[in-house]
Motif scaffolding. Sequence first.
Motif, PDB file in Angstrom:
ATOM      1  N   PRO A  62      59.141   9.465  84.798  1.00 37.86           N
ATOM      2  CA  PRO A  62      59.215   8.522  82.985  1.00 37.86           C
ATOM      3  C   PRO A  62      60.233   8.394  82.397  1.00 37.86           C
ATOM      4  CG  PRO A  62      59.023  11.448  83.777  1.00 37.86           C
ATOM      5  CD  PRO A  62      58.969  10.764  84.624  1.00 37.86           C
ATOM      6  N   ILE A  63      60.535   7.851  81.209  1.00 39.46           N
ATOM      7  CA  ILE A  63      61.410   6.619  80.656  1.00 39.46           C
ATOM      8  C   ILE A  63      62.415   7.806  79.623  1.00 39.46           C
ATOM      9  CG2 ILE A  63      62.261   4.872  79.337  1.00 39.46           C
ATOM     10  CD1 ILE A  63      60.061   3.203  81.014  1.00 39.46           C
ATOM     11  N   GLN A  75      73.998  -3.548  87.386  1.00 38.94           N
ATOM     12  CA  GLN A  75      74.381  -2.535  88.346  1.00 38.94           C
ATOM     13  C   GLN A  75      75.448  -1.410  87.174  1.00 38.94           C
ATOM     14  OE1 GLN A  75      73.990  -1.806  91.125  1.00 38.94           O
ATOM     15  NE2 GLN A  75      73.070  -4.034  90.487  1.00 38.94           N
ATOM     16  N   LYS A  76      75.914  -1.016  86.224  1.00 32.70           N
ATOM     17  CA  LYS A  76      76.709  -0.226  85.283  1.00 32.70           C
ATOM     18  C   LYS A  76      75.793   0.384  84.679  1.00 32.70           C
ATOM     19  CE  LYS A  76      81.126  -0.743  84.747  1.00 32.70           C
ATOM     20  NZ  LYS A  76      81.800   0.110  85.504  1.00 32.70           N
ATOM     21  N   ALA A  77      74.309   0.001  84.504  1.00 31.68           N
ATOM     22  CA  ALA A  77      73.229   1.154  83.670  1.00 31.68           C
ATOM     23  C   ALA A  77      72.865   1.818  84.793  1.00 31.68           C
ATOM     24  CB  ALA A  77      72.290   0.486  83.726  1.00 31.68           C
ATOM     25  N   ILE A  78      72.432   1.421  86.091  1.00 33.59           N
ATOM     26  CA  ILE A  78      71.917   1.821  87.714  1.00 33.59           C
ATOM     27  C   ILE A  78      72.955   2.998  87.977  1.00 33.59           C
ATOM     28  CG2 ILE A  78      71.330   1.733  89.594  1.00 33.59           C
ATOM     29  CD1 ILE A  78      70.886  -0.991  89.299  1.00 33.59           C
ATOM     30  N   GLN A  79      74.383   2.597  88.178  1.00 36.54           N
ATOM     31  CA  GLN A  79      75.379   3.443  87.732  1.00 36.54           C
ATOM     32  C   GLN A  79      75.712   5.052  86.869  1.00 36.54           C
ATOM     33  OE1 GLN A  79      78.902   1.897  88.595  1.00 36.54           O
ATOM     34  NE2 GLN A  79      78.295   0.896  90.506  1.00 36.54           N
ATOM     35  N   ALA A  80      75.469   4.840  85.991  1.00 35.55           N
ATOM     36  CA  ALA A  80      74.928   5.441  84.543  1.00 35.55           C
ATOM     37  C   ALA A  80      73.238   6.192  85.086  1.00 35.55           C
ATOM     38  CB  ALA A  80      75.249   4.946  83.503  1.00 35.55           C
ATOM     39  N   GLY A  81      73.003   5.775  85.291  1.00 34.96           N
ATOM     40  CA  GLY A  81      71.737   6.664  84.970  1.00 34.96           C
ATOM     41  C   GLY A  81      70.264   6.688  84.782  1.00 34.96           C
ATOM     42  N   ALA A  82      70.691   4.913  84.008  1.00 33.72           N
ATOM     43  CA  ALA A  82      69.673   4.971  83.326  1.00 33.72           C
ATOM     44  C   ALA A  82      68.076   4.631  84.200  1.00 33.72           C
ATOM     45  CB  ALA A  82      69.943   3.661  82.298  1.00 33.72           C
ATOM     46  N   ASP A  83      67.128   4.788  83.005  1.00 33.47           N
ATOM     47  CA  ASP A  83      65.134   4.516  83.430  1.00 33.47           C
ATOM     48  C   ASP A  83      65.641   3.545  83.052  1.00 33.47           C
ATOM     49  OD1 ASP A  83      65.194   8.090  84.368  1.00 33.47           O
ATOM     50  OD2 ASP A  83      64.960   7.783  82.240  1.00 33.47           O
ATOM     51  N   VAL A  84      66.018   2.939  82.098  1.00 30.05           N
ATOM     52  CA  VAL A  84      65.495   1.295  81.827  1.00 30.05           C
ATOM     53  C   VAL A  84      66.742   0.988  81.416  1.00 30.05           C
ATOM     54  CG1 VAL A  84      65.011   2.425  79.906  1.00 30.05           C
ATOM     55  CG2 VAL A  84      63.467  -0.576  80.351  1.00 30.05           C
ATOM     56  N   PHE A  85      66.934  -0.547  81.409  1.00 34.08           N
ATOM     57  CA  PHE A  85      67.900  -1.610  81.101  1.00 34.08           C
ATOM     58  C   PHE A  85      66.935  -2.480  80.155  1.00 34.08           C
ATOM     59  CE2 PHE A  85      71.401  -4.828  81.423  1.00 34.08           C
ATOM     60  CZ  PHE A  85      71.774  -4.026  80.643  1.00 34.08           C
ATOM     61  N   ILE A  86      67.677  -2.236  78.528  1.00 29.94           N
ATOM     62  CA  ILE A  86      66.491  -3.456  77.772  1.00 29.94           C
ATOM     63  C   ILE A  86      67.667  -4.053  77.394  1.00 29.94           C
ATOM     64  CG2 ILE A  86      66.130  -3.750  75.462  1.00 29.94           C
ATOM     65  CD1 ILE A  86      65.654  -0.455  75.315  1.00 29.94           C
ATOM     66  N   SER A  87      67.612  -5.428  77.715  1.00 26.85           N
ATOM     67  CA  SER A  87      68.589  -6.767  77.329  1.00 26.85           C
ATOM     68  C   SER A  87      67.703  -7.855  77.676  1.00 26.85           C
ATOM     69  CB  SER A  87      69.882  -6.681  78.625  1.00 26.85           C
ATOM     70  OG  SER A  87      70.760  -7.598  77.458  1.00 26.85           O
ATOM     71  N   ALA A  88      68.554  -9.523  77.644  1.00 30.09           N
ATOM     72  CA  ALA A  88      67.389 -10.346  77.367  1.00 30.09           C
ATOM     73  C   ALA A  88      68.403 -11.201  78.528  1.00 30.09           C
ATOM     74  CB  ALA A  88      67.582 -11.119  76.126  1.00 30.09           C
ATOM     75  N   ASP A  89      68.052 -12.799  78.537  1.00 30.20           N
ATOM     76  CA  ASP A  89      68.508 -13.810  79.715  1.00 30.20           C
ATOM     77  C   ASP A  89      68.635 -13.227  81.057  1.00 30.20           C
ATOM     78  OD1 ASP A  89      68.282 -14.965  76.596  1.00 30.20           O
ATOM     79  OD2 ASP A  89      70.887 -14.751  76.953  1.00 30.20           O
ATOM     80  N   PHE A  90      67.648 -12.908  81.476  1.00 32.86           N
ATOM     81  CA  PHE A  90      67.790 -12.166  83.058  1.00 32.86           C
ATOM     82  C   PHE A  90      66.546 -13.309  83.688  1.00 32.86           C
ATOM     83  CE2 PHE A  90      68.897  -7.840  82.216  1.00 32.86           C
ATOM     84  CZ  PHE A  90      69.300  -7.867  83.046  1.00 32.86           C
TER      85      PHE A  90
END
Length: 365
Positions: A277-278, A293-308
């Motif tokens: 679950p998210i 990588q910061k989002a992954i290290q912080a244990g986020a289930d989802v990273f919402i952003s733009a311009d990938f």
Amino acid sequence: MKLIELTRFLESLAPLALQESYDNSGLIIGDPKQDVNKALVSLDCTESIIDEAIHNQCDLVITHHPIVFKGMKRFNNASYIERVVTKAIRHNIALYAIHTNLDNVEGGVNTKIMERLGVEKPIVLAPKKNILKKLRVFVPFTHSETVKNALFAAGAGDISNYSECSFSGKGVGTFLANEQADPTIGTIGLREEVEEAAIEVLYPSYLERNILIAMFETHPYEEVAYDIYSLDNTHQNVGSGMIGDLPSALNSKDFLAFLKEKMEVRVIRYTQEPNKPIQRVAVCGGAGSFLLQKAIQAGADVFISADFKYHEFFDAEDKIMIADIGHFESEQFTQHLLLEVIRKKFPNFAIQITKESTNPIKYYF
């Protein structure tokens, strides 16, 4: 109202010193002493925005993105940037941008996104270093409270949700004044001993001038003994992105539908759905792939952003869901944020959000 009143207020919320090195936030066109009567708020400054400002008799345009990022050598209307700048000057319209400095503060762009999503107690995802300093000043006990209060009033002593933070140690200071001195305490030619407090406070470096002025103005000594230390500590309230938790977890399909509705987007580019679950959500308005990588290290289930970019989606490596909602879409509510804070501070000032969409990207379904 004088333009400088408004810009000083905005810069108290998002100091210009907090913008990134490549940025050009601040007053781009205009005289700080000029009168402004009506403002138009937009994400971008385009020719249509200037035309709308002219039509609505606005003498100020406030945008998130600066129209000018680097030096300009010619003004011959060869580009939209030159045409916008020329038209704004011709019609005496001031242009002000509040960009990465608003990205980098609590209460800014990313806080607004978290509010839209209902994320609880969000914190900065990547706090910045090289911002905090510590002042230690030696003050006679008789004046320690006066000096301390002046330092607090100048902006020292704020740590996260706490203000007026300090540490004081007790000791004895000595000095011997020569014939050229004018000592507040003691006698020329005789060594003096005074009970003193060593007051320590933290402060952001961009406030240093004001803090030192406050110290010198209230300290009783002719010569003030003080130390300044640059700290490796991160500033927990300043930095890139934010992270926090939804009130309850959602499965990936429900989350994507929720995100689409709350951020009012038409398309979401996303990676493979995680087998969980998210609930823990990381965000960065605008182009945020540098924070993955910061989002992954912080244990986020989802990273919402733009311009990938295409290959950057692979970097999720099934550890996190990337949800790219678009640059304009991720920052569009910044306009509402600016409207809200300015109206609250200056309730009698005429200000409105543009009716134009400056998003250069269109979608075909």
